[in-house]
Structures are given as C-alpha cells and as structure tokens.
Design an enzyme around this catalytic site. Structure first.
Site, PDB file in Angstrom:
ATOM      1  N   CYS A 236       8.836   4.047  33.598  1.00  0.00           N
ATOM      2  CA  CYS A 236       8.110   2.872  33.111  1.00  0.00           C
ATOM      3  C   CYS A 236       6.828   3.260  32.366  1.00  0.00           C
ATOM      4  O   CYS A 236       5.719   3.178  32.901  1.00  0.00           O
ATOM      5  CB  CYS A 236       7.782   1.897  34.221  1.00  0.00           C
ATOM      6  SG  CYS A 236       7.267   0.313  33.510  1.00  0.00           S
ATOM      7  N   CYS A 415      10.549  -3.129  29.114  1.00  0.00           N
ATOM      8  CA  CYS A 415       9.276  -2.931  29.783  1.00  0.00           C
ATOM      9  C   CYS A 415       8.473  -4.221  29.705  1.00  0.00           C
ATOM     10  O   CYS A 415       7.946  -4.556  28.641  1.00  0.00           O
ATOM     11  CB  CYS A 415       8.518  -1.781  29.102  1.00  0.00           C
ATOM     12  SG  CYS A 415       7.030  -1.348  29.993  1.00  0.00           S
TER      13      CYS A 415
HETATM   14  P1  FAD Z   1      14.918   5.580  42.117  1.00  0.00           P
HETATM   15  O1  FAD Z   1      15.059   4.099  42.217  1.00  0.00           O
HETATM   16  O2  FAD Z   1      13.549   6.150  42.106  1.00  0.00           O
HETATM   17  O3  FAD Z   1      15.786   6.208  43.303  1.00  0.00           O
HETATM   18  C1  FAD Z   1      15.907   7.583  43.528  1.00  0.00           C
HETATM   19  C2  FAD Z   1      16.336   7.787  44.967  1.00  0.00           C
HETATM   20  O4  FAD Z   1      16.681   9.155  45.173  1.00  0.00           O
HETATM   21  C3  FAD Z   1      15.230   7.464  45.961  1.00  0.00           C
HETATM   22  O5  FAD Z   1      15.692   6.515  46.917  1.00  0.00           O
HETATM   23  C4  FAD Z   1      14.906   8.800  46.612  1.00  0.00           C
HETATM   24  O6  FAD Z   1      14.508   8.683  47.978  1.00  0.00           O
HETATM   25  C5  FAD Z   1      16.219   9.541  46.468  1.00  0.00           C
HETATM   26  N1  FAD Z   1      16.064  10.993  46.503  1.00  0.00           N
HETATM   27  C6  FAD Z   1      15.065  11.739  45.967  1.00  0.00           C
HETATM   28  N2  FAD Z   1      15.283  13.044  46.204  1.00  0.00           N
HETATM   29  C7  FAD Z   1      16.437  13.115  46.901  1.00  0.00           C
HETATM   30  C8  FAD Z   1      17.207  14.212  47.414  1.00  0.00           C
HETATM   31  N3  FAD Z   1      16.812  15.482  47.263  1.00  0.00           N
HETATM   32  N4  FAD Z   1      18.362  13.924  48.064  1.00  0.00           N
HETATM   33  C9  FAD Z   1      18.811  12.650  48.197  1.00  0.00           C
HETATM   34  N5  FAD Z   1      18.114  11.591  47.725  1.00  0.00           N
HETATM   35  C10 FAD Z   1      16.948  11.827  47.085  1.00  0.00           C
HETATM   36  N6  FAD Z   1      11.254  -0.438  35.688  1.00  0.00           N
HETATM   37  C11 FAD Z   1      11.531  -1.584  35.015  1.00  0.00           C
HETATM   38  O7  FAD Z   1      12.665  -1.792  34.589  1.00  0.00           O
HETATM   39  N7  FAD Z   1      10.572  -2.541  34.796  1.00  0.00           N
HETATM   40  C12 FAD Z   1       9.307  -2.393  35.250  1.00  0.00           C
HETATM   41  O8  FAD Z   1       8.471  -3.273  35.061  1.00  0.00           O
HETATM   42  C13 FAD Z   1       8.990  -1.206  35.975  1.00  0.00           C
HETATM   43  N8  FAD Z   1       7.734  -1.008  36.440  1.00  0.00           N
HETATM   44  C14 FAD Z   1       7.468   0.095  37.209  1.00  0.00           C
HETATM   45  C15 FAD Z   1       6.189   0.243  37.733  1.00  0.00           C
HETATM   46  C16 FAD Z   1       5.888   1.322  38.550  1.00  0.00           C
HETATM   47  C17 FAD Z   1       4.505   1.471  39.099  1.00  0.00           C
HETATM   48  C18 FAD Z   1       6.902   2.268  38.877  1.00  0.00           C
HETATM   49  C19 FAD Z   1       6.597   3.411  39.803  1.00  0.00           C
HETATM   50  C20 FAD Z   1       8.171   2.137  38.333  1.00  0.00           C
HETATM   51  C21 FAD Z   1       8.469   1.062  37.496  1.00  0.00           C
HETATM   52  N9  FAD Z   1       9.730   0.904  36.917  1.00  0.00           N
HETATM   53  C22 FAD Z   1      10.013  -0.225  36.183  1.00  0.00           C
HETATM   54  C23 FAD Z   1      10.696   2.030  36.937  1.00  0.00           C
HETATM   55  C24 FAD Z   1      11.852   1.860  37.916  1.00  0.00           C
HETATM   56  O9  FAD Z   1      11.378   1.589  39.204  1.00  0.00           O
HETATM   57  C25 FAD Z   1      12.686   3.136  37.924  1.00  0.00           C
HETATM   58  O10 FAD Z   1      12.985   3.501  36.607  1.00  0.00           O
HETATM   59  C26 FAD Z   1      13.981   2.943  38.714  1.00  0.00           C
HETATM   60  O11 FAD Z   1      13.693   2.723  40.065  1.00  0.00           O
HETATM   61  C27 FAD Z   1      14.887   4.165  38.539  1.00  0.00           C
HETATM   62  O12 FAD Z   1      15.998   4.071  39.376  1.00  0.00           O
HETATM   63  P2  FAD Z   1      16.724   5.408  39.878  1.00  0.00           P
HETATM   64  O13 FAD Z   1      17.878   4.968  40.683  1.00  0.00           O
HETATM   65  O14 FAD Z   1      16.938   6.322  38.742  1.00  0.00           O
HETATM   66  O15 FAD Z   1      15.624   6.123  40.808  1.00  0.00           O
END
Ligand code: FAD
Length: 492
Positions: A236, A415
């Site tokens: 983000c 975003c």
């Molecule tokens: P995540 O949701 O981060 O999940 C990754 C998972 O992997 C976690 O549960 C973690 O515990 C697990 N993991 C890590 N390491 C390991 C390991 N070694 N073994 C097994 N599991 C592991 N997105 C938007 O669309 N709109 C917004 O307005 C927005 N605002 C944001 C604001 C902030 C402050 C933040 C921090 C993020 C924001 N985002 C936003 C971004 C969004 O939250 C992420 O892009 C999204 O969560 C990504 O999803 P993901 O499944 O790739 O990763």
C-alpha cells in the site's frame, strides 16, 4: 469480566515493550507470540481465551479446523494443496479449494493467532477505528475444511514438492500456493525498533506500533511532524501519506496545526506513481502547506535528541538531521526470508517468480503465487489480491486438471487515498500505470462517498466476501475483477 483484564498488561504498553525487545533480538518466535498476546489483550474475551489455551496446549501445532488435533510425530503429511500464509490471499485460496476438494486435502501453514485486516490500520492510527476491530482469531477466519498447521515455513524444497516448518515437519504437496505477504524490516533503520519505546515515534504498519500514532498526535505540542517512505517496495504505497493527511486534519481540529511543520520524506522521485492521482495529491499538499522532500530516505532515528536522519539519494553524502516532535515510520520491506533463501523459486529481487498474467510459477507448474510476495509488477495491495484471486484460482484449477493456465491478470490494484476524516481519492490502476476506475466520475477528486466506501463498506466486504469467496466469481473475483468493469470488485 474478561480473563485478559486480570492477566494481561494494557494494550500498547508493557506488551509493546516486550515486542520491541523481541524484535531487537531478531527473535521472530517471541515477536509472534507477543503480537498474539497483544491481540488477545485488546480483544479476546474469556470464551475465546479458553479456545486459545486449547490451541496453545496442542503441542503438535497441527490444528484441524473441524476440531481434531494430531501430535507432531503424526504430522508428516501430504496434501493435494498446501497454502503457505493465511493472510488475505492465503485465506481466500484455502476457502475456495477446501470447499471444492473437501476435508483433508488442503492445508494452510500459518503461524499467527490473529488475522488482521491491515488496510484498517490507517484508520486506527487516525483514531477512527480501534485496533481490535481490525483483527479476528485465525481459527475463525480460516476455513473449517482446511487443516491449519500452526507453524512458520522455514524451507521450501520445490524439487521435492515439500516445505519444512520451524518445528521440523515436512509437508508434501501436489500443488502449492505461496501467499507469504511482505516482510517488515524496521531493524534496517538505525535506532529502530527500540525508538518505538520513546515518545513521538510510531508506525501504522505494525499492530505493535499503530496505536502509538494517535498517542503521538494527542501528545503533539509543537515542532516537526515527519512522515517517511523507504527505499524499497512497500505494501500500500499510499499508506505512508494517508496518515500524514489525517494527522494534518487532526492537528487542525485540535488547534495545533499552526504549531506543526508537516514534512513528507520519500525515497521516490514522485509523490505517487500514477500521474493522474499524483497531480491531485500535489494540490492537496500545496493547499495544506505540507513540505514534500523527494528522494530522501530515513536511515537513523536518535530518540535521545529526538532527531531523524535522512539520506539524499541523489547525493548519498548529503545527510539531513531533523528534529521531530512526531515521526511516522514506514519500514523498509523485502520478500520474506524463507522465500528469499530459495533461489529456485525467486527472481533476482527475492520475490516469488511467477508469470505476471497467469500467476503460475515460471519454472514449477504446480506452484502458484498470490499477493505481496510475488514478482507481479503491480502495487502490492489487498485490492490486487482480490484482482489476482479470480485469475489464480481458475488457473490453478486448470493446472489440477492437467490443462495450461489461460486466465490473465491485468495488474488491477487500488489505493483509497484517505485525505482526512471525511475525504478520500480512490486511485485504481493497472500494472502499466493506467487508471482502471470503477465509477463514471473523476476519481482523482477528494470525495466523502469514497471515504465511506473505504471506512464503512470495505471491511465488511473483506471479512464476508473476499475471505470467504462468497461473492459470485463472475464479478468480484472473476472476469470483471480484472477488467475494471463491475462494482464492487475493488479498493480493499
Ligand atoms: P498478508 O495479508 O500480509 O498475509 C501474509 C501471511 O503470511 C500472514 O498471515 C503471515 O502471518 C503469514 N506468514 C508470514 N511468514 C510466514 C511463514 N514463514 N510461514 C507461514 N506463514 C507466514 N491494501 C488495500 O488494498 N487497500 C488499502 O487501503 C490498504 N492499506 C494498507 C494500510 C496499511 C497500514 C498496511 C500495512 C497495508 C495496507 N494494505 C492495503 C495492503 C494489504 O493489507 C496487503 O497488500 C495484503 O494484506 C496482502 O495480502 P497477502 O495475502 O499477500 O499478505
């Protein structure tokens, strides 16, 4: 009376200190458990704590979502599909495939007790939502028909179709979906994470530090309020400046704005990557009298003198030391260590090397990726995960049936650039930087409607739609999702 009231310190105090120490040691396991206890502290009532104790008592860490538990010795297992990471992308994937393939065929490997809706942390930092509203117990969020292996993956072995967990379990798979997210590296900034224990230093990017943002605003008296954007890819990319606009509004509301000098320090050469929205944001900073310093990277925090050191990336010898009253840090980020360490799976920058359209791994056809950990050259957001999901799950189904993937992701991402307590610019674009908007209006304009979409509608759509994949796949997660044509498919 809840159990945690008796037994736990108040959220954001003792727990945060423990976490800072854990992070200082690079002790991921301790940090993980402190995050869990922090989440428990702020939310989980007695009934849930009992359940949590049950999970922790389960030494095996193989937690069947239908309620059965196994021991470590029995835990060398084989699955049709293994999903690594139970965040936004991993949870949606597990929900879809466990309902299709049935119990015992899908495992999710995920160490965290709490699943956080991270986009809400912008609002938590600004005092519009509470931290506990952004998290739910992982046990409730992961699908019942999937086995939850409550462990951290430490090694990928794609040649042998297996992953190894921190406690030594080998989990074999026919198909693998990598959904590990992106890693926060606060310790790459000198003085952090320890400086989070001191006044005025905060970060919306971690549940450990997000509540300090509002605390810093409340305690703000006079001086510089600094907001940083690091010299790495981030998730983000709008979040580092959203909290700046909210802070501006907060300080105005509380009669302190004339005592504050708000400055944005970004490593990027632009305020935002997409020109249409960048032009609008330049207007916002001009009107709000915010100073923008392009190509400046935060490299050190000196809490004793309350100074932040920025490096001019155009001239690395040029270091600027600036006093702060408040410092909001966006940390450097990278691909997660276990993934980066597996050269066979990653590209030169350490991210999972997938075809940017099909989301299938470029070398291993039984491996797919979704979300922040992939090499897809689009802005890393939950909205991108939503856009990728429809394509990835269809292609994975084709691969499971022995057919080549044919569905194509166009890089859709979004975003919602919150610019205050009632306004938002809804940026939506593709991986080539072209706007890909949902509404037939000028989305670069600050609007109250978009603010309510972000604050009031998106969380429900995330918990009840995206994670459960309830919404019919022809819309939110299907064809429409990757062509910007159907509402509501976007902008998580
Ligand atoms: P995540 O949701 O981060 O999940 C990754 C998972 O992997 C976690 O549960 C973690 O515990 C697990 N993991 C890590 N390491 C390991 C390991 N070694 N073994 C097994 N599991 C592991 N997105 C938007 O669309 N709109 C917004 O307005 C927005 N605002 C944001 C604001 C902030 C402050 C933040 C921090 C993020 C924001 N985002 C936003 C971004 C969004 O939250 C992420 O892009 C999204 O969560 C990504 O999803 P993901 O499944 O790739 O990763």
């Amino acid at each position: 009376m809840t159990l945690q009231k008796k037994r736990q310190p108040r959220a954001g105090q003792h727990s945060r200190r423990q976490a800072v120490r854990a992070q200082g040691r690079g002790d991921e396991e301790s940090l993980g458990s402190v995050i869990s206890s922090l989440a428990a502290t702020v939310r989980v009532p007695l009934k849930m704590m009992a359940h949590k104790r049950l999970l922790l008592a389960c030494g095996s860490r193989l937690v069947s979502q239908n309620g059965s538990f196994s021991t470590s010795a029995m835990a060398h297992k084989s699955y049709k599909l293994v999903v690594v990471g139970g965040g936004a992308g991993g949870c949606a994937t597990a929900a879809k495939f466990s309902s299709k393939l049935g119990a015992g065929n899908v495992a999710v490997i995920e160490p965290a007790d709490t699943h956080f809706y991270q986009p809400m942390w912008t609002l938590v930092g600004g005092g519009m939502k509470r931290l506990e509203e952004s998290g739910r117990p992982m046990s409730q969020v992961l699908p019942k028909k999937a086995d939850w292996i409550k462990q951290r993956v430490v090694t990928f072995d794609p040649h042998k179709n297996k992953v190894i967990t921190q406690d030594g379990q080998e989990i074999s798979y026919e198909f693998l979906v990598v959904a590990l997210g992106i890693q926060l590296n606060y310790n790459q900034i000198k003085g952090l994470p320890d400086a989070f224990e001191t006044p005025g230093v905060c970060s919306n990017y971690s549940p450990l530090y997000v509540t300090k943002t509002l605390e810093s605003l409340k305690n703000f008296k006079e001086g510089n309020a600094l907001f940083s954007f690091p010299n790495t890819p981030v998730k983000c990319a709008g979040a580092p400046q959203k909290i700046m606009y909210i802070s501006d509004q907060y300080l105005r509301k509380h009669g302190k704005r004339d005592k504050a000098n708000i400055q944005y320090f970004t490593s990027l050469p632009v305020i935002f990557g997409i020109k249409k929205y960048a032009d609008a944001l330049w207007e916002v900073v001009k009107e709000r009298k915010i100073t923008v310093n392009l190509r400046h990277n935060l490299i050190e925090v000196k809490p004793d003198s309350r100074e932040a050191v920025f490096q001019n990336l155009e001239n690395p010898d040029d270091l600027k030391t600036i006093k702060y009253e408040m410092l909001h840090v966006t940390p450097p980020m990278s691909s997660p260590d276990p993934l980066r360490q597996c050269a066979a799976l990653t590209n030169e920058t350490g991210y999972l090397n997938v075809n940017k359209h099909t989301l299938q791994h470029v070398t291993f056809p039984n491996v797919f990726g979704i979300g922040d950990c992939t090499s897809v050259p689009t802005s890393k957001t939950a909205a991108a995960v939503a856009g990728q999901f429809g394509v990835m799950q269809r292609n994975l189904r084709l691969a499971m049936g022995g057919t080549s993937p044919k569905h194509q992701y166009d890089g859709y991402t979004s975003c919602p650039l919150v610019t205050g307590y009632s306004k938002c610019i809804l940026a939506e674009f593709d991986m080539d930087g072209n706007p890909l908007e949902t509404f037939p209006i000028n989305q670069a304009k600050e609007r109250r409607t978009m603010f309510h979409l972000k604050k009031d509608m998106m969380p429900t759509m995330y918990w009840n739609g995206m994670l459960k994949t309830y919404v019919k796949s022809s819309c939110v997660y299907g064809e429409g999702a990757s062509h910007g044509t159907c509402f509501p498919h976007h902008c998580w």
